[in-house]
Motif scaffolding. Structure first.
Motif, PDB file in Angstrom:
ATOM      1  N   LEU A 256       0.835  -1.207   0.000  1.00  0.00           N
ATOM      2  CA  LEU A 256       0.000   0.000   0.000  1.00  0.00           C
ATOM      3  C   LEU A 256       0.867   1.255   0.000  1.00  0.00           C
ATOM      4  CD1 LEU A 256      -2.679   1.581   0.320  1.00  0.00           C
ATOM      5  CD2 LEU A 256      -2.522   1.153   2.790  1.00  0.00           C
ATOM      6  N   GLU A 257       1.928   1.245   0.783  1.00  0.00           N
ATOM      7  CA  GLU A 257       2.811   2.404   0.857  1.00  0.00           C
ATOM      8  C   GLU A 257       3.573   2.626  -0.453  1.00  0.00           C
ATOM      9  OE1 GLU A 257       2.782   4.699   3.162  1.00  0.00           O
ATOM     10  OE2 GLU A 257       1.184   3.530   4.092  1.00  0.00           O
ATOM     11  N   GLU A 258       3.917   1.540  -1.157  1.00  0.00           N
ATOM     12  CA  GLU A 258       4.554   1.682  -2.473  1.00  0.00           C
ATOM     13  C   GLU A 258       3.605   2.387  -3.440  1.00  0.00           C
ATOM     14  OE1 GLU A 258       7.490   1.170  -3.555  1.00  0.00           O
ATOM     15  OE2 GLU A 258       8.437  -0.139  -2.066  1.00  0.00           O
ATOM     16  N   CYS A 259       2.355   1.978  -3.419  1.00  0.00           N
ATOM     17  CA  CYS A 259       1.347   2.598  -4.283  1.00  0.00           C
ATOM     18  C   CYS A 259       1.132   4.059  -3.901  1.00  0.00           C
ATOM     19  CB  CYS A 259       0.037   1.816  -4.201  1.00  0.00           C
ATOM     20  SG  CYS A 259      -1.298   2.464  -5.239  1.00  0.00           S
ATOM     21  N   ARG A 260       1.039   4.325  -2.616  1.00  0.00           N
ATOM     22  CA  ARG A 260       0.835   5.694  -2.135  1.00  0.00           C
ATOM     23  C   ARG A 260       1.995   6.597  -2.574  1.00  0.00           C
ATOM     24  NH1 ARG A 260      -1.988   7.060   2.518  1.00  0.00           N
ATOM     25  NH2 ARG A 260      -1.675   4.954   3.339  1.00  0.00           N
ATOM     26  N   ALA A 261       3.223   6.118  -2.394  1.00  0.00           N
ATOM     27  CA  ALA A 261       4.398   6.912  -2.753  1.00  0.00           C
ATOM     28  C   ALA A 261       4.416   7.201  -4.256  1.00  0.00           C
ATOM     29  CB  ALA A 261       5.670   6.173  -2.342  1.00  0.00           C
ATOM     30  N   PHE A 262       4.011   6.210  -5.052  1.00  0.00           N
ATOM     31  CA  PHE A 262       3.986   6.385  -6.505  1.00  0.00           C
ATOM     32  C   PHE A 262       2.966   7.455  -6.907  1.00  0.00           C
ATOM     33  CE2 PHE A 262       2.608   5.358 -10.815  1.00  0.00           C
ATOM     34  CZ  PHE A 262       3.814   5.144 -11.462  1.00  0.00           C
ATOM     35  N   LEU A 263       1.784   7.412  -6.306  1.00  0.00           N
ATOM     36  CA  LEU A 263       0.720   8.367  -6.653  1.00  0.00           C
ATOM     37  C   LEU A 263       1.055   9.785  -6.184  1.00  0.00           C
ATOM     38  CD1 LEU A 263      -2.475   6.257  -5.851  1.00  0.00           C
ATOM     39  CD2 LEU A 263      -1.832   7.131  -8.101  1.00  0.00           C
ATOM     40  N   GLN A 264       1.713   9.888  -5.022  1.00  0.00           N
ATOM     41  CA  GLN A 264       1.938  11.206  -4.422  1.00  0.00           C
ATOM     42  C   GLN A 264       3.283  11.833  -4.792  1.00  0.00           C
ATOM     43  OE1 GLN A 264       1.209  10.955  -0.206  1.00  0.00           O
ATOM     44  NE2 GLN A 264      -0.837  10.094  -0.469  1.00  0.00           N
ATOM     45  N   GLU A 265       4.075  11.137  -5.594  1.00  0.00           N
ATOM     46  CA  GLU A 265       5.356  11.702  -6.026  1.00  0.00           C
ATOM     47  C   GLU A 265       5.123  13.010  -6.789  1.00  0.00           C
ATOM     48  OE1 GLU A 265       8.872  10.399  -9.114  1.00  0.00           O
ATOM     49  OE2 GLU A 265       7.847   8.826  -7.981  1.00  0.00           O
ATOM     50  N   ASP A 266       5.991  13.987  -6.607  1.00  0.00           N
ATOM     51  CA  ASP A 266       5.861  15.314  -7.241  1.00  0.00           C
ATOM     52  C   ASP A 266       4.513  15.954  -6.923  1.00  0.00           C
ATOM     53  OD1 ASP A 266       8.358  14.984  -8.363  1.00  0.00           O
ATOM     54  OD2 ASP A 266       7.576  14.184 -10.244  1.00  0.00           O
ATOM     55  N   GLU A 267       4.050  15.730  -5.679  1.00  0.00           N
ATOM     56  CA  GLU A 267       2.763  16.277  -5.230  1.00  0.00           C
ATOM     57  C   GLU A 267       1.605  15.849  -6.129  1.00  0.00           C
ATOM     58  OE1 GLU A 267       3.213  20.493  -4.840  1.00  0.00           O
ATOM     59  OE2 GLU A 267       4.347  20.314  -2.960  1.00  0.00           O
ATOM     60  N   GLY A 268       1.730  14.628  -6.676  1.00  0.00           N
ATOM     61  CA  GLY A 268       0.647  14.068  -7.480  1.00  0.00           C
ATOM     62  C   GLY A 268       0.595  14.564  -8.908  1.00  0.00           C
ATOM     63  N   GLU A 269       1.559  15.351  -9.325  1.00  0.00           N
ATOM     64  CA  GLU A 269       1.560  15.881 -10.689  1.00  0.00           C
ATOM     65  C   GLU A 269       2.084  14.830 -11.676  1.00  0.00           C
ATOM     66  OE1 GLU A 269       0.533  18.840 -12.011  1.00  0.00           O
ATOM     67  OE2 GLU A 269      -0.334  19.269 -10.043  1.00  0.00           O
ATOM     68  N   GLY A 270       1.516  14.829 -12.886  1.00  0.00           N
ATOM     69  CA  GLY A 270       2.037  13.993 -13.971  1.00  0.00           C
ATOM     70  C   GLY A 270       1.719  12.523 -13.877  1.00  0.00           C
ATOM     71  N   VAL A 271       0.703  12.144 -13.097  1.00  0.00           N
ATOM     72  CA  VAL A 271       0.345  10.731 -12.951  1.00  0.00           C
ATOM     73  C   VAL A 271      -1.043  10.481 -13.533  1.00  0.00           C
ATOM     74  CG1 VAL A 271      -0.657  10.998 -10.629  1.00  0.00           C
ATOM     75  CG2 VAL A 271       0.250   8.774 -11.340  1.00  0.00           C
ATOM     76  N   ILE A 272      -1.242   9.293 -14.108  1.00  0.00           N
ATOM     77  CA  ILE A 272      -2.535   8.875 -14.648  1.00  0.00           C
ATOM     78  C   ILE A 272      -2.766   7.414 -14.274  1.00  0.00           C
ATOM     79  CG2 ILE A 272      -1.507   8.248 -16.885  1.00  0.00           C
ATOM     80  CD1 ILE A 272      -4.189   8.987 -18.198  1.00  0.00           C
ATOM     81  N   MET A 273      -4.034   7.045 -14.081  1.00  0.00           N
ATOM     82  CA  MET A 273      -4.386   5.645 -13.832  1.00  0.00           C
ATOM     83  C   MET A 273      -5.010   5.069 -15.101  1.00  0.00           C
ATOM     84  SD  MET A 273      -6.849   3.943 -10.924  1.00  0.00           S
ATOM     85  CE  MET A 273      -8.449   4.148 -11.682  1.00  0.00           C
ATOM     86  N   VAL A 274      -4.494   3.915 -15.544  1.00  0.00           N
ATOM     87  CA  VAL A 274      -5.063   3.193 -16.686  1.00  0.00           C
ATOM     88  C   VAL A 274      -5.510   1.831 -16.180  1.00  0.00           C
ATOM     89  CG1 VAL A 274      -4.679   2.310 -19.007  1.00  0.00           C
ATOM     90  CG2 VAL A 274      -3.495   4.384 -18.262  1.00  0.00           C
ATOM     91  N   THR A 275      -6.787   1.508 -16.375  1.00  0.00           N
ATOM     92  CA  THR A 275      -7.320   0.256 -15.834  1.00  0.00           C
ATOM     93  C   THR A 275      -8.157  -0.472 -16.879  1.00  0.00           C
ATOM     94  OG1 THR A 275      -8.667  -0.741 -14.072  1.00  0.00           O
ATOM     95  CG2 THR A 275      -9.326   1.453 -14.844  1.00  0.00           C
ATOM     96  N   ASP A 276      -8.021  -1.794 -16.894  1.00  0.00           N
ATOM     97  CA  ASP A 276      -8.747  -2.647 -17.845  1.00  0.00           C
ATOM     98  C   ASP A 276      -9.339  -3.836 -17.087  1.00  0.00           C
ATOM     99  OD1 ASP A 276      -9.684  -3.767 -20.210  1.00  0.00           O
ATOM    100  OD2 ASP A 276      -7.804  -4.784 -20.644  1.00  0.00           O
ATOM    101  N   PRO A 277     -10.442  -3.618 -16.363  1.00  0.00           N
ATOM    102  CA  PRO A 277     -11.010  -4.692 -15.542  1.00  0.00           C
ATOM    103  C   PRO A 277     -11.662  -5.786 -16.385  1.00  0.00           C
ATOM    104  CG  PRO A 277     -11.858  -2.502 -14.923  1.00  0.00           C
ATOM    105  CD  PRO A 277     -11.203  -2.375 -16.259  1.00  0.00           C
ATOM    106  N   PRO A 278     -11.866  -6.981 -15.804  1.00  0.00           N
ATOM    107  CA  PRO A 278     -12.653  -8.013 -16.493  1.00  0.00           C
ATOM    108  C   PRO A 278     -14.055  -7.486 -16.766  1.00  0.00           C
ATOM    109  CG  PRO A 278     -11.552  -8.919 -14.560  1.00  0.00           C
ATOM    110  CD  PRO A 278     -11.381  -7.440 -14.487  1.00  0.00           C
ATOM    111  N   PHE A 279     -14.582  -7.740 -17.970  1.00  0.00           N
ATOM    112  CA  PHE A 279     -15.909  -7.218 -18.315  1.00  0.00           C
ATOM    113  C   PHE A 279     -16.999  -7.816 -17.439  1.00  0.00           C
ATOM    114  CE2 PHE A 279     -14.642  -6.449 -23.030  1.00  0.00           C
ATOM    115  CZ  PHE A 279     -13.677  -5.563 -22.595  1.00  0.00           C
TER     116      PHE A 279
END
Length: 509
Positions: A256-279
């Protein structure tokens, strides 16, 4: 991730999207927070209630969030059921047995040892789907083993691993290179530097490949996926074993902390989520998970940026548009057709009803997204967005209205454009397929179609009963008339046969 669908199954899925909640089970979105959900091998379970023609049954139950088929996970518990200490202990032991054989740290240690081996000693067991160290060779000597695993192969694990094609649990269908490269180029042109890949292993691979091959590329990514096999190919900051249906990190707080650090790096600038769930996955639990990831990102935002949204690409079939936009009103659907490598139907170049129904839902303004003209997309100056070639602008709707890549027709009675195969039904008072059931339920309320209430709370319920009674009478009269005509025709045929028989007997005499 994407779905396995047989021929005609896309249309069936579209119907199921419209006929939701007619029967089966529905997720209870606001369970009692004081009563935490019990755990199955896939993390916290979801609370369901059985629904029959829009009516909820009184007793609710917990079931697995990830597996729709009880053959894959048979967890079941009534909401009010009290379990003994022995049963709770047995369940905990079962959950532990179902976890991956190696911890996340052990996977990392094995990977670091593996890449230090000479090429001739790098082996992969196809049967066990596992990278092998020299100490493991004896256990796998009778299995089918690949040798000389190169660094390039290690960077493309989706090509080494067999896809998990159980559509009700994993539905692991992988982006075709065409779609994957489109995403990478688009993300780069939009200026994103970090990509949170939720259930998109091939996109994750291609981003990392581009970063290693192109020194100018500064995009990095992290993969969140339920397939634990990927943990043997990545370090902790590149992969988290994750269930997107309940926001469960299998490796606990560290992941969870790895994910949090990734999302909040550079104060959250320049990040996007791409998701492809099972239909086959339920939209509502997915939306709850995505909102939790958005909240995780917002924790790193300053008060001045509280109005900002986490940019998202949600890849899903176009016939879920109304449900997605009900939950995320700022989302729009792009015309780009996403296709998959290991899927017989959802491939590029097909036309008509055979085209891929998979689209991109996003909160990024569509006028910022350029679709490839060489693949048949064009810019509509009136809509200020790219659309498919056959998606013609309707002057009555003032929009390019097609959803499936074909040209749609405007119905003046419905006051909207509909699919070319649909006709206007005077009984239902809207357009539908020619062989539809006039009493079929609709999206949202079964009576008026509004999305903000259920059938039982509809103000038009008394009128609906009268209308349904009239329709049943009309159908009964039509059925009786057809039976009468059939009986009359059979009677005339019988009379004709009898006369011919008598003539033949007379001629013989």
């Amino acid at each position: 991730m994407a779905p396995l669908r047989k021929p005609g199954e896309a249309a069936e899925a579209e119907g199921s999207a419209v006929r939701r909640e007619s029967s089966g089970a529905e997720v209870v979105l606001s369970p009692d927070p004081a009563a935490p959900a019990p755990l199955c091998p896939h993390g916290p379970t979801l609370l369901f209630v059985k629904v029959n023609q829009g009516r909820e049954e009184t007793r609710r139950f917990y079931a697995c969030s990830a597996c729709r088929d009880r053959k894959d996970c048979n967890f079941f518990q009534w909401e009010d059921e009290k379990l003994s200490g022995a049963r709770l202990a047995a369940r905990e032991a079962h959950n532990q047995r179902c976890q991956p054989p190696l911890t996340r740290m052990q996977c990392v240690e094995r990977y670091l040892k593996f890449i230090e081996l000479p090429l001739s000693q790098r082996k992969f067991c196809q049967r066990c789907q596992q990278l092998l160290l020299p100490d493991d060779w004896g256990e796998h000597c009778e299995h089918q083993v690949l040798g000389d695993i190169s660094v390039t192969q290690l960077k493309r694990p989706s090509q080494l691993l067999y896809p998990l094609e159980n559509k009700k649990t994993y539905a692991q269908y992988l982006f075709a290179d065409r779609s994957c490269r489109f995403f990478v180029d688009l993300l780069s042109s939009l200026g994103f530097r970090r990509v949170l890949c939720v259930g998109t292993p091939r996109l994750h691979e291609l981003i990392r490949l581009k970063a290693s091959d192109d020194k100018k590329s500064n995009i990095k990514s992290i993969l969140l996926d339920i397939d634990f096999r990927y943990s043997q190919f990545y370090m902790e900051d590149s992969f988290c074993h994750y269930n997107m249906f309940n926001h469960h990190f299998f490796d606990g707080k560290a992941a969870l902390e790895e994910c949090r650090a990734f999302l909040q790096e550079d104060e959250g600038e320049g990040v996007i989520m791409v998701t492809d769930p099972p239909f086959g996955g339920l939209v509502e639990p997915l939306a709850i998970t995505f909102k939790k990831l958005i909240a995780l990102w917002k924790e790193g935002q300053s008060q001045d940026d509280s109005h900002k949204e986490l940019p998202i690409f949600w890849i899903f079939p176009y016939f879920f548009e109304s449900r997605i936009r009900q939950i995320f009103p700022s989302f729009c659907m792009l015309d780009y057709q996403v296709d998959y490598d290991n899927h017989a139907l959802y491939k590029h170049g097909k036309t008509g009803r055979k085209q891929s129904p998979v689209r991109i839902f996003t909160n990024i303004p569509p006028n910022k997204i350029i679709l490839p003209t060489e693949e048949g997309y064009r810019f509509c100056p009136l809509c200020q967005r790219y659309v498919s070639l056959e998606n013609q602008h309707c002057e009555h709707c003032d929009s390019c209205t097609s959803k499936d890549g074909r040209k749609w027709n405007h119905c003046f009675l419905c006051k909207k454009c509909v699919k070319p195969s649909w006709i206007h039904c005077s009984i239902c008072n809207h357009c539908a397929v020619p062989d539809h059931s006039c009493e079929g339920p609709k999206d949202g309320c079964f009576i008026c179609g509004e999305l903000d209430h259920k059938r039982t709370a509809c103000p038009n319920i008394s009128l609906s009963k009268k209308a349904n009674k009239a329709v049943r009478k009309q159908k009964q009269r039509k059925s009786n008339k057809m039976k009468l005509e059939t009986t009359k025709g059979q009677s005339m045929n019988h009379t004709s046969v009898t006369r011919k028989k008598k003539r033949r007997e007379k001629a013989h005499q």
